[in-house]
Design a protein around this motif. Structure first.
Motif, PDB file in Angstrom:
ATOM      1  N   ARG A  79       0.814  -1.221   0.000  1.00  0.00           N
ATOM      2  CA  ARG A  79       0.000   0.000   0.000  1.00  0.00           C
ATOM      3  C   ARG A  79       0.846   1.270   0.000  1.00  0.00           C
ATOM      4  NH1 ARG A  79      -2.348   0.679   4.375  1.00  0.00           N
ATOM      5  NH2 ARG A  79      -1.677  -1.095   5.653  1.00  0.00           N
ATOM      6  N   LYS A  80       2.166   1.092   0.009  1.00  0.00           N
ATOM      7  CA  LYS A  80       3.068   2.256  -0.022  1.00  0.00           C
ATOM      8  C   LYS A  80       3.995   2.149  -1.241  1.00  0.00           C
ATOM      9  CE  LYS A  80       5.239   2.054   3.813  1.00  0.00           C
ATOM     10  NZ  LYS A  80       6.102   2.406   4.956  1.00  0.00           N
ATOM     11  N   ILE A  81       3.981   3.179  -2.042  1.00  0.00           N
ATOM     12  CA  ILE A  81       4.855   3.209  -3.211  1.00  0.00           C
ATOM     13  C   ILE A  81       5.767   4.422  -3.084  1.00  0.00           C
ATOM     14  CG2 ILE A  81       4.958   3.313  -5.727  1.00  0.00           C
ATOM     15  CD1 ILE A  81       2.013   2.360  -5.694  1.00  0.00           C
ATOM     16  N   ILE A 133       6.542   9.740   5.315  1.00  0.00           N
ATOM     17  CA  ILE A 133       6.667   8.791   6.426  1.00  0.00           C
ATOM     18  C   ILE A 133       8.144   8.611   6.728  1.00  0.00           C
ATOM     19  CG2 ILE A 133       6.181   6.445   7.204  1.00  0.00           C
ATOM     20  CD1 ILE A 133       3.878   6.362   5.206  1.00  0.00           C
ATOM     21  N   GLU A 134       8.524   8.993   7.937  1.00  0.00           N
ATOM     22  CA  GLU A 134       9.928   8.898   8.357  1.00  0.00           C
ATOM     23  C   GLU A 134      10.844   9.573   7.340  1.00  0.00           C
ATOM     24  OE1 GLU A 134      10.702   4.792   9.010  1.00  0.00           O
ATOM     25  OE2 GLU A 134       9.430   4.649  10.783  1.00  0.00           O
ATOM     26  N   ASP A 135      10.490  10.794   6.994  1.00  0.00           N
ATOM     27  CA  ASP A 135      11.285  11.647   6.101  1.00  0.00           C
ATOM     28  C   ASP A 135      11.352  11.128   4.659  1.00  0.00           C
ATOM     29  OD1 ASP A 135      11.850  13.398   8.194  1.00  0.00           O
ATOM     30  OD2 ASP A 135      13.606  12.228   8.802  1.00  0.00           O
ATOM     31  N   LYS A 136      10.468  10.187   4.297  1.00  0.00           N
ATOM     32  CA  LYS A 136      10.427   9.709   2.928  1.00  0.00           C
ATOM     33  C   LYS A 136       9.016   9.881   2.371  1.00  0.00           C
ATOM     34  CE  LYS A 136      14.120   6.279   3.362  1.00  0.00           C
ATOM     35  NZ  LYS A 136      14.490   4.847   3.209  1.00  0.00           N
ATOM     36  N   ASP A 137       8.947  10.270   1.110  1.00  0.00           N
ATOM     37  CA  ASP A 137       7.648  10.505   0.479  1.00  0.00           C
ATOM     38  C   ASP A 137       7.138   9.243  -0.212  1.00  0.00           C
ATOM     39  OD1 ASP A 137       7.577  13.156   1.273  1.00  0.00           O
ATOM     40  OD2 ASP A 137       8.628  13.850  -0.518  1.00  0.00           O
ATOM     41  N   TYR A 138       5.831   9.006  -0.027  1.00  0.00           N
ATOM     42  CA  TYR A 138       5.201   7.816  -0.605  1.00  0.00           C
ATOM     43  C   TYR A 138       3.852   8.188  -1.218  1.00  0.00           C
ATOM     44  CZ  TYR A 138       8.435   5.069   2.331  1.00  0.00           C
ATOM     45  OH  TYR A 138       9.553   4.532   2.933  1.00  0.00           O
ATOM     46  N   TRP A 139       3.444   7.365  -2.174  1.00  0.00           N
ATOM     47  CA  TRP A 139       2.045   7.321  -2.581  1.00  0.00           C
ATOM     48  C   TRP A 139       1.419   6.208  -1.756  1.00  0.00           C
ATOM     49  CZ3 TRP A 139      -0.064  11.101  -5.150  1.00  0.00           C
ATOM     50  CH2 TRP A 139       0.710  11.874  -6.016  1.00  0.00           C
ATOM     51  N   VAL A 140       0.439   6.566  -0.929  1.00  0.00           N
ATOM     52  CA  VAL A 140      -0.110   5.629   0.048  1.00  0.00           C
ATOM     53  C   VAL A 140      -1.589   5.367  -0.236  1.00  0.00           C
ATOM     54  CG1 VAL A 140      -0.571   5.206   2.496  1.00  0.00           C
ATOM     55  CG2 VAL A 140       1.510   6.436   1.794  1.00  0.00           C
ATOM     56  N   PHE A 141      -1.952   4.091  -0.157  1.00  0.00           N
ATOM     57  CA  PHE A 141      -3.370   3.720  -0.215  1.00  0.00           C
ATOM     58  C   PHE A 141      -3.819   3.444   1.206  1.00  0.00           C
ATOM     59  CE2 PHE A 141      -6.874   0.679  -0.657  1.00  0.00           C
ATOM     60  CZ  PHE A 141      -7.706   1.411  -1.507  1.00  0.00           C
ATOM     61  N   PRO A 142      -4.620   4.349   1.812  1.00  0.00           N
ATOM     62  CA  PRO A 142      -5.017   4.173   3.222  1.00  0.00           C
ATOM     63  C   PRO A 142      -5.839   2.911   3.411  1.00  0.00           C
ATOM     64  CG  PRO A 142      -5.469   6.394   2.441  1.00  0.00           C
ATOM     65  CD  PRO A 142      -5.156   5.575   1.228  1.00  0.00           C
TER      66      PRO A 142
END
Length: 214
Positions: A57-59, A90-99
């Motif tokens: 769910r995290k890209i 998230i933790e200083d990293k960017d993601y495309w997230v599907f909640p």
């Protein structure tokens, strides 16, 4: 797990189809569109088949394949946003997230059934049909080329034979005479009681094809 309002399936379907028709299909060439749909299919189906695994769910925004095939392509970003993806740090990293929300998996299934997988399979089937047509056309072209080659070889052999019959004269008039002699002999047929393989009757001095004198 978070709760989300009830999804209007009809409106969501219209939204997916609108994105596909007005952005993706309209703006992207077929190979590019297919690559985009294949990447989306892999991402969405991974989540559908493994809904409780966070890694699917995290890209990462830094994913080159996802960036090139989806985010940078017309309609790609619109589609994942319509599916419910959001961009988060998230933790200083960017993601495309599907909640992970109740009911959201149904949205992904709808996106796949109406656009991503459905259109991907249609394009793949069309590509296969075109590939088979191209292969059949190549076979037919090869057959025509082979026939043309045989015809040329036969014509050359016939020409050489006629040149030999005229004593080595390649003049077209001499060859035409041979052709006319052959036609006359065929029209006359074999002499009565004669030998089919015997020599032709002596020349009369008249023009070929004229009536013989008594």
């Amino acid at each position: 797990m978070e709760q989300t309002p009830k999804i209007d399936i009809t409106e969501k379907r219209k939204q997916f189809l609108r994105i596909y028709d007005t952005e993706m299909r309209k703006e992207l060439h077929i190979p590019t569109l297919l690559a985009t749909l294949e990447t989306l299919s892999k991402v969405l189906n991974n989540i559908i088949n493994n809904p409780d695994q966070e890694k699917f769910r995290k890209i990462p925004v830094t994913s080159k394949m996802f960036q090139i095939n989806v985010i940078d392509k017309k309609g790609g970003k619109s589609l994942i946003l319509a599916c419910g993806f959001v961009r988060r740090t998230i933790e200083d990293k960017d993601y495309w997230v599907f909640p992970q929300k109740a009911g959201d998996i149904d949205i992904l299934k709808l996106a796949c059934s109406e656009v991503v997988d459905k259109r991907r399979l249609e394009i793949q089937e069309q590509n296969e049909l075109e590939k088979r047509r191209d292969e059949l056309e190549k076979i037919e072209n090869a057959k025509r080329a082979e026939k043309a080659k045989r015809d040329f070889q036969e014509d050359r052999a016939n020409f050489s034979e006629k040149v030999e019959m005229t004593g080595g004269v390649k003049d077209s008039v001499a060859i035409e005479i041979v052709d006319r002699n052959e036609r006359v002999e065929r029209m006359r047929g074999p002499p009565p009681g004669g030998n089919l393989g015997g020599p032709p009757p002596p020349a009369t001095g008249h023009v070929l094809g004229g009536d013989d004198e008594e």
